[in-house]
Design an enzyme around this catalytic site. Structure first.
Site, PDB file in Angstrom:
ATOM      1  N   GLU A  97       2.317  -8.484  -2.181  1.00  0.00           N
ATOM      2  CA  GLU A  97       1.036  -9.044  -1.717  1.00  0.00           C
ATOM      3  C   GLU A  97       0.897 -10.540  -1.989  1.00  0.00           C
ATOM      4  OE1 GLU A  97       0.283  -4.622  -2.274  1.00  0.00           O
ATOM      5  OE2 GLU A  97       1.400  -6.203  -3.334  1.00  0.00           O
ATOM      6  N   GLY A 132       0.798  -1.218   0.000  1.00  0.00           N
ATOM      7  CA  GLY A 132       0.000   0.000   0.000  1.00  0.00           C
ATOM      8  C   GLY A 132       0.826   1.261   0.000  1.00  0.00           C
ATOM      9  N   GLU A 189       1.714   1.829  -3.558  1.00  0.00           N
ATOM     10  CA  GLU A 189       0.499   2.283  -4.239  1.00  0.00           C
ATOM     11  C   GLU A 189       0.192   3.743  -3.918  1.00  0.00           C
ATOM     12  OE1 GLU A 189      -2.131  -1.742  -4.588  1.00  0.00           O
ATOM     13  OE2 GLU A 189      -1.431  -1.187  -2.588  1.00  0.00           O
TER      14      GLU A 189
END
Length: 257
Positions: free
Chosen positions: A134, A111, A114
């Site tokens: 992930e 994240g 991202e």
């Protein structure tokens, strides 16, 4: 740092947001996302916003990923809601009308990567580590990684990173275009000072127009995008900013924007 999960410092319109969970390596949980979104809503209405810088507290981590302890026991419906919250928040960051810069210090994984991808560009300290790991946890990226990463580095490199889960250092991130520059961690603050000075010296409306032309044009065919650029260029001549900037150039002085 205070106890707030997001710290905000406003330097005459250049706003710095710091994710403040250093003991958890600044991992993103629901509380952090809610606080970040609240700040972004405020910034959308900021009358004199020039730029947004986002970073993580401490020297070890920008954002090490989403909070796995929070995600571990989620149902599919809860996972969808969590991803939707993150996507909505990150989209607000991405669509701010001013330059948004990630200052990456240390881990920038999952994240965190991202989040950095939603910024207009990223600057990394030489101890930064990037990745979308992930698949090592039995899931795929859920905060936009499978879509923004190929748009930044190309589909082949993106599929490499999201299917192997491998981590890359700052210099490889620079080579593939994930970040714009790499510097010693001790020089990040000097970069921030210089960038702030540069941005304050530019016409604020022209900076916004330049970003809009790039962002909106990327989703159009070339002829339509060029027409958009022409319209935005012409619009610059409707205000005082262009007159001041060009007059200052002719008169050999600094513009007063």
């Amino acid at each position: 740092m205070s106890d707030a999960v997001i710290e905000k410092v406003d330097n005459d319109g250049v706003v710095r947001l710091t994710i403040n969970r250093p003991k958890a390596l600044n991992a993103l949980n629901s509380d952090v996302l809610s606080a970040l979104e609240a700040h972004l809503v405020e910034l959308e209405a900021h009358p004199n916003l020039r730029a947004v810088l986002i970073t993580g507290a401490g020297e070890k981590s920008f954002v090490a990923g989403a909070d796995i302890t929070e995600m571990r026991d989620k149902t599919p419906e809860e996972a969808r809601a969590f991803a939707s919250q993150a996507l909505r928040t990150i989209k607000r960051l991405e669509t701010l009308p001013v330059p948004v810069v990630a200052l990456v210090n240390g881990f920038c994984l999952g994240g965190g990567c991202e989040l950095a991808l939603a910024c207009d560009w990223a600057v990394a300290s030489d101890n930064a580590v990037f990745g979308q790991p992930e698949v090592l946890l039995g899931v795929i990226p859920g905060f936009g990684g499978t879509q923004r990463l190929p748009r930044r580095v190309g589909p082949a490199m993106a599929i490499d990173l999201v299917t192997t889960g491998r981590k890359i250092d700052a210099h490889e991130a620079l080579r593939i275009g994930l970040v714009n520059r790499v510097m010693p961690q001790a020089e990040l603050e000097s970069y921030v000072e210089e960038l702030t000075k540069q941005l304050k010296g530019n016409g604020p409306q022209s900076v916004r127009g330049a970003k809009q032309a790039v962002h909106d044009g990327m989703d159009q065919d070339l002829d339509s995008a060029l027409a958009l650029e022409t319209s935005l260029f012409a619009f610059c001549f409707a205000g005082q900013e262009q007159k001041e900037g060009m007059s200052a150039f002719v008169e050999k002085r600094k513009p007063n924007f």
